[in-house]
Each structure stands twice: as C-alpha cells, then as structure tokens.
Design a protein around this motif. Sequence first.
Motif, PDB file in Angstrom:
ATOM      1  N   ARG A 176       9.271  -4.871  -7.887  1.00 34.20           N
ATOM      2  CA  ARG A 176      10.649  -5.351  -7.981  1.00 34.20           C
ATOM      3  C   ARG A 176      11.359  -5.210  -6.632  1.00 34.20           C
ATOM      4  O   ARG A 176      12.014  -6.142  -6.165  1.00 34.20           O
ATOM      5  CB  ARG A 176      11.404  -4.572  -9.059  1.00 34.20           C
ATOM      6  N   ILE A 177      11.226  -4.052  -5.993  1.00 32.67           N
ATOM      7  CA  ILE A 177      11.881  -3.823  -4.704  1.00 32.67           C
ATOM      8  C   ILE A 177      11.276  -4.709  -3.625  1.00 32.67           C
ATOM      9  O   ILE A 177      11.990  -5.283  -2.798  1.00 32.67           O
ATOM     10  CB  ILE A 177      11.782  -2.336  -4.317  1.00 32.67           C
ATOM     11  N   ARG A 178       9.958  -4.854  -3.639  1.00 38.01           N
ATOM     12  CA  ARG A 178       9.289  -5.712  -2.653  1.00 38.01           C
ATOM     13  C   ARG A 178       9.788  -7.154  -2.760  1.00 38.01           C
ATOM     14  O   ARG A 178      10.050  -7.810  -1.751  1.00 38.01           O
ATOM     15  CB  ARG A 178       7.774  -5.669  -2.870  1.00 38.01           C
ATOM     16  N   ASN A 179       9.956  -7.640  -3.975  1.00 42.22           N
ATOM     17  CA  ASN A 179      10.415  -9.015  -4.184  1.00 42.22           C
ATOM     18  C   ASN A 179      11.810  -9.254  -3.632  1.00 42.22           C
ATOM     19  O   ASN A 179      12.126 -10.354  -3.170  1.00 42.22           O
ATOM     20  CB  ASN A 179      10.384  -9.339  -5.684  1.00 42.22           C
ATOM     21  N   ARG A 180      12.634  -8.217  -3.636  1.00 37.58           N
ATOM     22  CA  ARG A 180      14.025  -8.370  -3.211  1.00 37.58           C
ATOM     23  C   ARG A 180      14.274  -7.975  -1.754  1.00 37.58           C
ATOM     24  O   ARG A 180      15.162  -8.520  -1.101  1.00 37.58           O
ATOM     25  CB  ARG A 180      14.942  -7.549  -4.123  1.00 37.58           C
ATOM     26  N   THR A 186      11.408   5.596   3.390  1.00 38.19           N
ATOM     27  CA  THR A 186      12.681   5.151   2.833  1.00 38.19           C
ATOM     28  C   THR A 186      12.920   3.710   3.255  1.00 38.19           C
ATOM     29  O   THR A 186      12.915   3.395   4.449  1.00 38.19           O
ATOM     30  CB  THR A 186      13.849   6.030   3.319  1.00 38.19           C
ATOM     31  N   LEU A 187      13.115   2.809   2.279  1.00 35.62           N
ATOM     32  CA  LEU A 187      13.362   1.389   2.539  1.00 35.62           C
ATOM     33  C   LEU A 187      14.768   1.039   2.078  1.00 35.62           C
ATOM     34  O   LEU A 187      15.089   1.126   0.889  1.00 35.62           O
ATOM     35  CB  LEU A 187      12.335   0.527   1.808  1.00 35.62           C
ATOM     36  N   ASN A 188      15.615   0.692   3.039  1.00 38.24           N
ATOM     37  CA  ASN A 188      16.995   0.301   2.750  1.00 38.24           C
ATOM     38  C   ASN A 188      17.702   1.342   1.874  1.00 38.24           C
ATOM     39  O   ASN A 188      18.403   1.009   0.918  1.00 38.24           O
ATOM     40  CB  ASN A 188      17.036  -1.077   2.073  1.00 38.24           C
ATOM     41  N   GLY A 189      17.459   2.602   2.217  1.00 34.81           N
ATOM     42  CA  GLY A 189      18.142   3.701   1.544  1.00 34.81           C
ATOM     43  C   GLY A 189      17.447   4.242   0.307  1.00 34.81           C
ATOM     44  O   GLY A 189      17.903   5.229  -0.280  1.00 34.81           O
ATOM     45  N   THR A 190      16.326   3.628  -0.107  1.00 30.53           N
ATOM     46  CA  THR A 190      15.622   4.053  -1.317  1.00 30.53           C
ATOM     47  C   THR A 190      14.274   4.676  -0.971  1.00 30.53           C
ATOM     48  O   THR A 190      13.452   4.035  -0.320  1.00 30.53           O
ATOM     49  CB  THR A 190      15.375   2.848  -2.249  1.00 30.53           C
ATOM     50  N   PRO A 191      14.021   5.946  -1.395  1.00 26.86           N
ATOM     51  CA  PRO A 191      12.682   6.526  -1.199  1.00 26.86           C
ATOM     52  C   PRO A 191      11.674   5.763  -2.056  1.00 26.86           C
ATOM     53  O   PRO A 191      11.872   5.609  -3.262  1.00 26.86           O
ATOM     54  CB  PRO A 191      12.847   7.970  -1.700  1.00 26.86           C
ATOM     55  N   VAL A 192      10.609   5.272  -1.436  1.00 25.48           N
ATOM     56  CA  VAL A 192       9.696   4.376  -2.159  1.00 25.48           C
ATOM     57  C   VAL A 192       8.256   4.861  -2.208  1.00 25.48           C
ATOM     58  O   VAL A 192       7.418   4.222  -2.860  1.00 25.48           O
ATOM     59  CB  VAL A 192       9.733   2.954  -1.536  1.00 25.48           C
ATOM     60  N   GLU A 193       7.949   5.986  -1.563  1.00 27.60           N
ATOM     61  CA  GLU A 193       6.526   6.344  -1.452  1.00 27.60           C
ATOM     62  C   GLU A 193       5.902   6.720  -2.795  1.00 27.60           C
ATOM     63  O   GLU A 193       4.692   6.592  -2.980  1.00 27.60           O
ATOM     64  CB  GLU A 193       6.323   7.482  -0.437  1.00 27.60           C
ATOM     65  N   ASP A 247       0.856  -1.179   0.000  1.00 26.53           N
ATOM     66  CA  ASP A 247       0.000   0.000   0.000  1.00 26.53           C
ATOM     67  C   ASP A 247       0.895   1.232   0.000  1.00 26.53           C
ATOM     68  O   ASP A 247       2.107   1.142   0.292  1.00 26.53           O
ATOM     69  CB  ASP A 247      -0.906  -0.003   1.235  1.00 26.53           C
ATOM     70  N   THR A 248       0.331   2.368  -0.338  1.00 33.18           N
ATOM     71  CA  THR A 248       1.091   3.613  -0.388  1.00 33.18           C
ATOM     72  C   THR A 248       0.533   4.607   0.626  1.00 33.18           C
ATOM     73  O   THR A 248      -0.675   4.640   0.869  1.00 33.18           O
ATOM     74  CB  THR A 248       1.029   4.256  -1.788  1.00 33.18           C
ATOM     75  N   PRO A 249       1.392   5.429   1.224  1.00 35.76           N
ATOM     76  CA  PRO A 249       0.879   6.442   2.153  1.00 35.76           C
ATOM     77  C   PRO A 249       0.172   7.561   1.403  1.00 35.76           C
ATOM     78  O   PRO A 249       0.504   7.868   0.258  1.00 35.76           O
ATOM     79  CB  PRO A 249       2.154   6.953   2.842  1.00 35.76           C
TER      80      PRO A 249
END
Length: 241
Positions: free
Chosen positions: A86-90, A70-77, A62-64
């Motif tokens: 792709r990021i979720r899978n890894r 930030t997930l593991n250094g990457t802004p994802v929102e 889900d999105t805010p």
Amino acid sequence: MEPNGTCLIKLESVSKVFFTEEVETHALSGVHLEIHKGDYVSIEGPSGCGKSTLLSIMGLLDTPTDGKYTLNGTPVEDLKLSDRSRIRNREVGFIFQSFNLIGDLNVFENVELPLTYRGMPSSERKERVQKALERVGMSHRVKHYPSQLSGGQQQRVAVARALVGEPAVLLADEPTGNLDSKNGEAVMDLLRELHRSGATIVMVTHDPRFARYASKTVNLFDGRIVDESSEQTQAESVAQN
C-alpha cells in the motif's frame, strides 16, 4: 531544485545479507543515508557493490536484514507485506531499465494501472493519466501498444506510469541502460525537467555522463557508502548545456 529540508528517506545502519546454502553474501553493510525532498541523487559503484539492492530496499521491494528505514516519516522496515504494498503504491514511482510495460495493455492502460490498484474513480484516473502522458510528450500515443513504440517511447511511458500516482520519490534503476545514446539523453533530459519541477529522484547508473545530471552522488563499494558528495555546481553546468 534545491532540497527543502524535508527528509523523505532515512536509512540507519541498514544491512542486507543473502543466505544461500552455507554462504553468506553481505550485499549492504551499515548504510547510513538521508535523501531530502527535491534531491536528485545518483548512486554509483562497480557491478555487485549493492546499488540495486539499496534501491530495492528504498522502494520496499526488499527488506533489510538489520537497521532502520523511515520513508516519508513512516518506519517501514518491519511492516507486513500488505502495508508495504500500500505504501509503495502511494509513495514510490519506479523506472526500470527494461521498461516493464505490459504488452497486452495499451499506453493509457499501462499508465493507469497503479491508480486502478488504489480503487481510484475512473474520471480521476483518466485526468491523471492524461496529465502524466502530456508531461512526457506521449499523449498522442494513448492507444498504441508497447510493441508499436520505440525503446525511447516505451521508457517515456514508463516514466509517466511512475509519475501518475504523484509519489514522494522516483527510483530509477539504469533508466537508460536499454537505450541508444540519443534516446538515453532524451530520457535524462526528461528526468532533469521533472526534477526542476519538484520531483525527488534517486537513480542508479553506470554512465558517468548521466550521473552528472544529479545534484548529489553516493558511491558504493562492497556494500558500503565510501563517498557522498554534492555536485550542484556541476549539475547546474550540465543543465545549462
């Protein structure tokens, strides 16, 4: 395991509003939270307080509505769906209350599935699946189907599936909710061993017995964090019993 200081999850002023007809439901309001590598975090609070919504946002399901993540250094929102997938899978391993195993796939195939989506070579997939199933004590059940397993065994397979991609964080949503007390304790012992070996875990649970396994507790009420406490001493006490 003690956190090493690396921030894996950082939420800044995260809010989530659900719109239905003329009604606005504020599931999360201004949540600030940091989770570091090696943390074992329990998220607690009454039904409807936003626990599952928070976990869904952390897991990129889900999105805010507002705020930064930030997930593991990457802004994802603000990522597009393909990049989020792709990021979720890894980066994320999920453990659900209802196991979410695919009935017409055997144990090996269920655990292998996230790696198949990556396009990983067959030989590497096989090695990783075997290793993950060994870690959860289910390597002797590779050819069995979910219907041939007990609830506790199904959840162990689900944990192996979450582990197989070597994610940055494991997200567990009521992982013992569909299990009897004996199997629930066995799964919690497994999560504790994974944490000891280096896993970062964020868990939603209603059961105070299992919340004590965590080294940090976050309490939600009406979509806000009302308390955040470190319980390392208590977690170590539980681990020794």
